[in-house]
Write an enzyme that holds these catalytic residues in place. Structure first.
Site, short mmCIF file in Angstrom:
data_model
loop_
_atom_site.label_atom_id
_atom_site.label_comp_id
_atom_site.label_asym_id
_atom_site.label_seq_id
_atom_site.Cartn_x
_atom_site.Cartn_y
_atom_site.Cartn_z
N ASP A 188 0.83 -1.22 0.00
CA ASP A 188 0.00 0.00 0.00
C ASP A 188 0.86 1.27 0.00
O ASP A 188 0.35 2.38 0.08
CB ASP A 188 -0.97 0.00 1.19
N ASP A 234 5.83 5.53 21.41
CA ASP A 234 5.75 6.99 21.39
C ASP A 234 4.35 7.40 21.84
O ASP A 234 3.37 7.13 21.15
CB ASP A 234 6.01 7.48 19.95
N ASP A 273 5.73 12.63 23.93
CA ASP A 273 5.62 13.75 23.00
C ASP A 273 5.30 15.05 23.72
O ASP A 273 4.38 15.10 24.54
CB ASP A 273 4.47 13.41 22.01
N HIS A 307 12.43 12.36 13.40
CA HIS A 307 11.45 12.46 12.32
C HIS A 307 10.99 13.89 12.07
O HIS A 307 10.23 14.16 11.12
CB HIS A 307 10.24 11.59 12.67
N ASP A 308 11.41 14.82 12.95
CA ASP A 308 11.04 16.23 12.77
C ASP A 308 12.19 17.07 12.23
O ASP A 308 12.01 18.28 12.01
CB ASP A 308 10.66 16.86 14.13
N GLU A 338 10.09 14.49 25.33
CA GLU A 338 10.43 15.52 24.35
C GLU A 338 10.11 16.86 25.00
O GLU A 338 8.96 17.14 25.32
CB GLU A 338 9.62 15.36 23.06
N ASP A 373 4.84 -0.77 7.60
CA ASP A 373 3.96 -1.46 8.55
C ASP A 373 4.78 -2.28 9.56
O ASP A 373 6.00 -2.42 9.43
CB ASP A 373 2.97 -2.35 7.80
O1 TEU Z 1 6.94 17.64 17.94
C1 TEU Z 1 6.85 18.79 18.74
C2 TEU Z 1 7.16 19.95 17.97
O2 TEU Z 1 6.91 21.01 18.41
C3 TEU Z 1 7.84 19.77 16.65
O3 TEU Z 1 6.84 19.32 15.77
C4 TEU Z 1 8.39 21.07 16.20
O4 TEU Z 1 7.66 22.08 16.77
C5 TEU Z 1 8.30 21.26 14.72
O5 TEU Z 1 8.66 20.12 14.10
C6 TEU Z 1 9.23 22.34 14.36
O6 TEU Z 1 8.51 23.47 14.16
C7 TEU Z 1 6.17 16.56 18.41
C8 TEU Z 1 6.35 15.43 17.42
O7 TEU Z 1 7.71 15.02 17.38
C9 TEU Z 1 5.89 15.94 16.06
O8 TEU Z 1 6.13 14.98 15.04
C10 TEU Z 1 4.41 16.25 16.15
O9 TEU Z 1 4.00 16.82 14.93
C11 TEU Z 1 4.13 17.24 17.29
O10 TEU Z 1 4.79 16.93 18.50
C12 TEU Z 1 2.65 17.22 17.63
O11 TEU Z 1 2.35 15.99 18.24
#
Ligand code: TEU
Length: 545
Positions: free
Chosen positions: A32, A105, A206, A322-323, A248, A36
């Site tokens: 898909d 998470d 988170d 991942h951010d 976090e 997964d």
């Molecule tokens: O991220 C917190 C967060 O504030 C980041 O997303 C950051 O602010 C942004 O990437 C930069 O501006 C956590 C998670 O890691 C993120 O993936 C989520 O989108 C966010 O919280 C909401 O749950």
């Protein structure tokens, strides 16, 4: 054979290395185009070969995927996108057989607006679930205040039939949970115990420093009741000594992190703090407003955190997640010196005291990607582009910022082989695969004894072999040098020197006399001299007195 860590003991994570998996981009097995759980199962042997001790699994709970799973609609269910509860139980079991803990998470600051609780809360002001969220009366024209949401727009959304706004620090589909409501807190603790009972051995929390929000006073992080909530959470949900928790906390500084990661376990094992990762952001700007990194600032920051938490707390060590954009593109060189600079950055980080986190693909030296705006998935990227173009920014400048800082840089599919779609999927990948997958992929890395992969494997094994990695203090050398990051670690009679050249030119660095008896534990170059570091050269010397 890897020496298994005793994970029933508090602090086992001080000798561990964790690996973050973003499931949506790791491995698809049903065609898909989305990763997964079965795909993760397929690669447990790969992760065991790397030598990691735990997997931080980005959310796989039931979710409408408005924010790729960080909008949970059922805390005790696996989203069918990723597989079944049985798949999750199999993953936990099979990982444990390989000495790998599963760290889930948890998003406790907000839920999805499709969660049962919020659907109920919308029914009426006196519904028992209404107070699980943060509501303020209003007229639908003027929000309670001018607070902005992280992903753009007001932090308040009006619900006409209730005559109220609800508060959301992130997307409209991510209503903030009201931690002042004890019933809500207890429901969250029950969900955590559900996963502990299934064999989960840790949790990433988170934006956990944002749960004690007080929007009337425009407080989002570090609210007055934060530590009260964190201590209750630890007592009620993280009872086992061996449970590892990493919060976090974008607002953390050293004093706050000393409380968050206090050795008595009263709150969390450690936190992700982001001071270092914001040093190439213009003062007063947003993450999109980039400026060159000044190495002395990075060194001062890491020195303060290393010394600030030595024996008073515990550091996490990371560059990627991942951010965040991929570090080899951000502070290394993703061209001619890609592998050398990836190894250098890894050496600098893994030589420190703390628990290192490797983000999927970092062990391959995976790089950022440049896509046209219409191919991006991330709501943060799409909202930013729309907002800044509407504000009159040059679209090309906005794209340059997205290419440098956008979260999708880290979310392109894992590059397993040089086959179609990098072996990630037989279908159409949900996000384009980086075109450099034909040369940058796990299959090629495993065949190359000099690959970034085997370099990480060796760093991980050194941490388990030499106690100075875990226990040593930290002393910064040549603090003003803008090319070389060098420091020593010492624990009793055990000593090591870490020296890294952050540039593509040779850099003068004279190994201190006291360190010259050291033997090279690891380097990204063949034996060199003691007076000079070659482009992106990194080495660790070790000696005992
Ligand atoms: O991220 C917190 C967060 O504030 C980041 O997303 C950051 O602010 C942004 O990437 C930069 O501006 C956590 C998670 O890691 C993120 O993936 C989520 O989108 C966010 O919280 C909401 O749950």
């Amino acid at each position: 054979m890897r020496k298994a860590l005793d994970k029933t003991q508090r602090g086992w994570w001080k000798q561990a290395v964790f690996y973050q998996i973003y499931p949506k981009s790791f491995q698809d097995t049903d065609g898909d185009g989305l990763g997964d759980l079965a795909g993760i199962l397929q690669h447990l042997d790969y992760l065991e070969t790397l030598g990691i001790d735990g997997i931080w699994l980005s959310p796989v709970f039931a979710s409408p995927q408005a924010d790729n799973g960080y909008d949970i609609s059922d805390y005790c269910a696996i989203d069918p996108l990723f597989g079944s509860m049985e798949d999750m139980e199999t993953l936990i079991r099979e990982a444990k057989k390989r000495g790998i803990s599963i760290i889930m998470d948890l998003v406790l600051n907000h839920s999805s607006d499709e969660h049962f609780w919020f659907r109920e809360a919308l029914k009426s002001r006196d519904n028992p679930y209404h107070d699980y969220y943060v509501w303020r009366d209003g007229d639908g024209i003027t929000p309670p205040n001018d607070m902005r949401a992280t992903f753009g727009g007001s932090a308040w959304t009006f619900v006409p039939h209730l005559g109220q706004y609800y508060f959301h620090q992130f997307a409209v589909k991510q209503p903030d949970l009201n931690w002042e409501n004890e019933s809500l807190r207890r429901e969250l603790y029950r969900a955590i115990r559900f996963w502990v009972d299934k064999g989960v051995e840790g949790f990433r929390l988170d934006v956990i420093d944002q749960i004690a929000k007080e929007p009337d006073r425009k407080i989002t992080a570090n609210g007055p009741r934060l530590h009260e909530y964190l201590r209750e959470l630890s007592r009620e949900a993280f009872r086992e000594e061996g449970l590892v928790t990493v919060g976090e906390t974008w607002s953390a500084n050293v004093p706050r992190a000393q409380v968050f990661s206090a050795p008595d376990g009263s709150e969390m094992s450690m936190v992700f703090q982001f001071e270092h990762i914001c040093l190439d952001q213009k003062p007063g700007g947003e993450k999109w407003d980039v400026m060159p990194l000044e190495l002395p600032k990075l060194k001062e920051c890491f020195c303060r955190w290393q010394q600030g938490l030595h024996e008073t707390g515990w550091n996490s060590l990371f560059f990627d997640n991942h951010d965040l954009p991929r570090i080899v593109s951000r502070w290394g060189d993703d061209g001619e010196y890609r592998e050398l600079s990836a190894k250098m950055l890894a050496t600098m980080l893994h030589g420190m005291q703390g628990t290192p986190y490797i983000y999927q693909g970092e062990e391959l030296g995976m790089t950022n990607i440049r896509l046209p705006i219409e191919q991006y998935d991330d709501l943060e990227i799409k909202n930013l582009y729309r907002e800044r173009v509407e504000q009159g920014y040059d679209p090309q400048d906005v794209m340059e910022s997205i290419w440098k800082r956008g979260r999708d840089n880290a979310r392109t599919p894992m590059q397993w082989s040089g086959d179609k779609n990098a072996g990630f999927t037989q279908g159409t990948p949900w996000l384009p695969v980086n075109p450099n997958y034909e040369t940058i992929n796990a299959q090629a890395a495993l065949k190359d004894p000099d690959s970034v992969f085997y370099y990480y494997q060796k760093l991980i094994s050194l941490r388990k072999t030499y106690p100075v990695f875990r226990d040593g203090d930290f002393r910064l050398l040549c603090p003003e040098d803008s090319r070389v990051f060098a420091y020593t670690r010492e624990s009793g009679c055990r000593h090591m020197l870490v020296a890294c050249n952050f540039t593509k030119e040779s850099a003068a660095f004279s190994v201190p006399e006291a360190c010259r008896d050291g033997r090279v534990l690891i380097s990204n170059y063949p034996q060199g001299d003691m007076e000079q570091l070659r482009p992106y050269e990194a080495k660790i010397l070790y000696w005992e007195t």
